[in-house]
Design a protein around this motif. Structure first.
Motif, mmCIF file in Angstrom:
data_model
loop_
_atom_site.group_PDB
_atom_site.id
_atom_site.type_symbol
_atom_site.label_atom_id
_atom_site.label_comp_id
_atom_site.label_asym_id
_atom_site.label_seq_id
_atom_site.Cartn_x
_atom_site.Cartn_y
_atom_site.Cartn_z
ATOM 1 N N VAL A 171 9.479 -23.300 10.525
ATOM 2 C CA VAL A 171 10.132 -23.165 9.222
ATOM 3 C C VAL A 171 9.140 -23.101 8.066
ATOM 4 N N VAL A 172 7.934 -23.648 8.266
ATOM 5 C CA VAL A 172 6.965 -23.634 7.168
ATOM 6 C C VAL A 172 5.977 -22.492 7.394
ATOM 7 N N PRO A 173 5.806 -21.590 6.425
ATOM 8 C CA PRO A 173 4.879 -20.479 6.623
ATOM 9 C C PRO A 173 3.420 -20.900 6.461
ATOM 10 N N VAL A 174 2.560 -20.307 7.276
ATOM 11 C CA VAL A 174 1.111 -20.522 7.155
ATOM 12 C C VAL A 174 0.536 -19.442 6.252
ATOM 13 N N PRO A 175 -0.376 -19.772 5.360
ATOM 14 C CA PRO A 175 -0.949 -18.739 4.492
ATOM 15 C C PRO A 175 -1.856 -17.787 5.262
ATOM 16 N N ILE A 176 -1.397 -16.576 5.457
ATOM 17 C CA ILE A 176 -2.186 -15.529 6.104
ATOM 18 C C ILE A 176 -1.867 -14.232 5.367
ATOM 19 N N LEU A 177 -2.880 -13.430 5.123
ATOM 20 C CA LEU A 177 -2.655 -12.219 4.327
ATOM 21 C C LEU A 177 -1.870 -11.176 5.118
ATOM 22 N N CYS A 178 -0.886 -10.585 4.459
ATOM 23 C CA CYS A 178 -0.077 -9.544 5.075
ATOM 24 C C CYS A 178 -0.091 -8.326 4.160
ATOM 25 N N SER A 179 0.266 -7.182 4.726
ATOM 26 C CA SER A 179 0.393 -6.011 3.868
ATOM 27 C C SER A 179 1.613 -5.211 4.289
ATOM 28 N N VAL A 180 2.169 -4.478 3.339
ATOM 29 C CA VAL A 180 3.272 -3.571 3.612
ATOM 30 C C VAL A 180 2.789 -2.178 3.255
ATOM 31 N N THR A 181 2.781 -1.271 4.246
ATOM 32 C CA THR A 181 2.333 0.097 3.987
ATOM 33 C C THR A 181 3.546 1.014 3.936
ATOM 34 N N PHE A 182 3.723 1.693 2.819
ATOM 35 C CA PHE A 182 4.857 2.600 2.662
ATOM 36 C C PHE A 182 4.391 4.025 2.931
ATOM 37 N N GLY A 183 5.133 4.751 3.750
ATOM 38 C CA GLY A 183 4.728 6.097 4.135
ATOM 39 C C GLY A 183 5.477 7.183 3.378
ATOM 40 N N ALA A 184 5.280 8.437 3.824
ATOM 41 C CA ALA A 184 5.938 9.579 3.186
ATOM 42 C C ALA A 184 7.421 9.589 3.557
ATOM 43 N N PRO A 185 8.308 9.921 2.605
ATOM 44 C CA PRO A 185 9.747 9.904 2.882
ATOM 45 C C PRO A 185 10.150 10.919 3.957
ATOM 46 N N LEU A 186 11.150 10.539 4.745
ATOM 47 C CA LEU A 186 11.724 11.437 5.747
ATOM 48 C C LEU A 186 13.096 11.873 5.278
ATOM 49 N N ARG A 187 13.557 12.988 5.827
ATOM 50 C CA ARG A 187 14.954 13.372 5.658
ATOM 51 C C ARG A 187 15.458 13.887 6.998
ATOM 52 N N LEU A 188 16.742 13.831 7.151
ATOM 53 C CA LEU A 188 17.349 14.342 8.385
ATOM 54 C C LEU A 188 17.276 15.866 8.355
ATOM 55 N N HIS A 229 0.873 -1.176 0.000
ATOM 56 C CA HIS A 229 0.000 0.000 0.000
ATOM 57 C C HIS A 229 0.908 1.223 0.000
ATOM 58 N N TRP A 230 0.873 1.982 -1.055
ATOM 59 C CA TRP A 230 1.764 3.147 -1.161
ATOM 60 C C TRP A 230 0.994 4.370 -0.703
ATOM 61 N N ARG A 231 1.119 4.701 0.606
ATOM 62 C CA ARG A 231 0.329 5.787 1.172
ATOM 63 C C ARG A 231 1.030 7.121 1.002
ATOM 64 N N GLY A 232 2.340 7.142 1.290
ATOM 65 C CA GLY A 232 3.028 8.422 1.344
ATOM 66 C C GLY A 232 3.872 8.717 0.117
ATOM 67 N N CYS A 233 4.073 7.741 -0.744
ATOM 68 C CA CYS A 233 4.890 7.959 -1.928
ATOM 69 C C CYS A 233 4.532 6.891 -2.950
ATOM 70 N N ALA A 234 4.910 7.139 -4.194
ATOM 71 C CA ALA A 234 4.618 6.166 -5.243
ATOM 72 C C ALA A 234 5.823 5.261 -5.421
ATOM 73 N N PRO A 235 5.618 4.040 -5.908
ATOM 74 C CA PRO A 235 6.789 3.208 -6.208
ATOM 75 C C PRO A 235 7.526 3.787 -7.410
#
Lengths: 205, 328
Positions: free
Chosen positions: A164-181, A24-30
């Motif tokens: 060691v064997v994964p169970v099928p369960i739905l996961c998601s990765v949410t990407f946020g807005a980029p940070l800078r120092l 899920h690209w919330r804060g930036c586009a791929p």
């Protein structure tokens, strides 16, 4: 198509079959720009999930960090991390004259994107552990590279520690807005801000 | 209608192909034209919803046709994959603990494939008792070995319920393909199509009737659209479609009507139960929208089929057992 490319496609397909690997690209586009992704760390599966949720074109230039002693121990582990994932190897034992971040800096100078887990180790708590300082040093050394926070949801249920064997369960990765120092920002303040940015994505999802 | 029954298998298949894809094509063209004109945001949202639903229908119809064309093996495999995805979504929605890991592995990688293998080799006796008897006993044993008493009964019950609905219920649909009915060889796929058609029709009619009739919902906390009138309309709609399709089934028109009523009614109950389950899991989204975990809403779509298929399957078997005995 070479063998590692084919193996990569199969692996990404299996990861999608088991977890959905929704990005899920919330804060930036791929985009095909150099980035440092940083995320919470709960399972060995985290890296594969982030990698599979990236568009295929970005996978080759986005590299994980792998512990050299563990991931080069057998020919198969070495082949997978070297050929499929193009991992950056770091040594866990720190020697006096060597900067542990040097391999990462080398990869960034080369123009590659990195995925790092700043907690340093897999956590079991609900909230991620305080971040280690590596992220801060990379942000200092490469101020022009955007730092993209990511929250990985549900993955601890797929493969708990010790299994060691994964169970099928739905996961998601949410990407946020980029940070800078920010100029003159303190190390602890920056790391807390980065951790808060990762945790904020949990609620945003 | 009677004349349609006399056609050969390939002619009936061709006719169904034209009817199914013709209707889909016409509705899609209408939806696309509607989406192109100027409209308010609510209308646009409705148009987008319709197009998304249609995309799912197209995908389903195409897959169905491909499976049909390539034979019973591929169809069984296809239903197995759908079962897998539905169970994955179900387990995602339920709170399992670490100690359930082995039980879940058993469910996904042993029970599910075995059940479809039993379908494929037509071991109907084993197929009927494998999950209700053997898996029912095996899952709590494996879970108990996980050494975690916290909410043990609840966790085990949830896993068993998921297996029963997503694997056991679903596997009755491909089993129809392989039923050996007198005078009805090579036509099992028509029964599956019949089942899917009446179940989908019951959903659509029930959905339309609930907005149209505006009856008081029976269980407001679970579903705002479920009322007895709407349920009955859906079941009657399914019965009507079932009777109209009698020529592809082994039944006479009246039994076809009753079967349609039964399957459609069960299917609508299935959707209702799945709504209760999603409310319990705290999921607000319904249908095609991606939810927290990226669940695609397949479970919502297949739940009616999972509820209707076992009832329909056994009704068909009983009906034929009874008629065969009645006319020795």
């Amino acid at each position: 198509m070479t063998l590692p490319e084919a193996a990569g496609l199969v692996l990404a397909f299996v990861a999608r079959l088991i977890t959905g690997a929704q990005g899920h690209w919330r804060g930036c586009a791929p985009m095909a720009e150099q980035r440092i992704y940083f995320a919470n760390h709960q399972s060995h599966f985290d890296w594969v999930l982030i990698w599979a949720s990236l568009p295929r074109e970005l996978r080759a230039a986005t590299r994980p960090i792998a512990a050299r002693d563990y991931w080069t121990a057998t020919p198969l582990k070495h082949w997978i991390t070297r050929e499929i994932f193009n991992a950056v190897y770091v040594s866990r034992e720190r020697s006096a004259d060597e900067d542990p971040l040097e391999p990462l800096a080398e990869a960034l100078r080369h123009g590659d994107s990195l995925v790092i887990f700043p907690e340093g180790t897999r956590g079991h708590a609900v909230d991620p552990a305080p971040f280690k300082s590596g992220l801060f040093h990379l942000a200092q050394a490469f101020p022009e590279v955007p730092l993209v926070p990511a929250w990985i949801a549900n993955v601890q249920r797929v493969m708990p520690k010790g299994e060691v064997v994964p169970v099928p369960i739905l996961c998601s990765v949410t990407f946020g807005a980029p940070l800078r120092l920010a100029p003159g920002e303190d190390k602890r303040a920056f790391l807390d801000r980065a951790r808060a940015a990762v945790m904020a994505l949990r609620e945003a999802d | 209608m009677g004349g349609l029954r006399e056609l050969g298998v390939s002619q009936q298949v061709g006719l169904l192909f034209i009817v199914l894809f013709g209707a889909l094509g016409a509705v899609t063209a209408y939806a696309v034209i509607r989406a192109l004109r100027e409209s308010t945001p609510e209308q646009q949202a409705r148009d987008a919803w319709l197009l998304r639903e249609l995309r799912a229908l197209w995908l389903g119809a195409t897959l169905f046709w491909v499976a049909w064309g390539t034979g019973a093996f591929v169809s069984t495999l296809l239903f197995g994959v759908v079962s897998f995805i539905a169970l994955r979504e179900f387990i995602t929605l339920t709170a399992t603990r670490r100690a359930d890991h082995r039980s879940l592995l058993l469910a996904f990688f042993v029970v599910l494939p075995l059940q479809y293998v039993f379908v494929g080799v037509r071991a109907f006796d084993l197929f009927s008792v494998f999950i209700p008897v053997y898996v029912f006993l095996a899952i709590p044993v494996v879970s108990a070995l996980g050494n975690d008493p916290t909410r043990f009964l609840e966790r085990t019950a949830k896993i068993q319920w998921g297996i029963t609905v997503c694997v056991y219920g679903m596997s009755h649909a491909p089993a129809l393909l392989l039923l050996d009915l007198p005078g009805y060889r090579e036509r099992g796929a028509f029964l599956v199509l019949y089942l899917v058609a009446v179940v989908v029709c019951a959903q659509l009619v029930q959905e339309a009737a609930s907005t149209w009739l505006r009856r008081r919902p029976v269980a407001r906390a679970i579903s705002r659209s479920f009322s007895w009138r709407a349920w009955l309309s859906g079941a009657l709609g399914a019965a009507l479609v079932g009777a109209l399709l009698y020529w592809i089934t082994p039944f006479q028109p009246v039994p076809a009507l009753v079967m349609g009523l039964l399957a459609g009614g069960c299917g609508t109950f299935g959707e209702f139960v799945m709504k209760a389950l999603k409310r319990d899991a705290g999921v607000r989204h319904w249908g095609g929208r991606a939810s927290v975990t990226g669940a695609v809403g397949l479970l919502d779509r297949v739940a009616p089929l999972c509820f209707a298929a076992p009832v329909f399957f056994h009704s068909v078997r009983w009906y034929f057992g009874w008629t065969v005995q009645a006319t020795p």
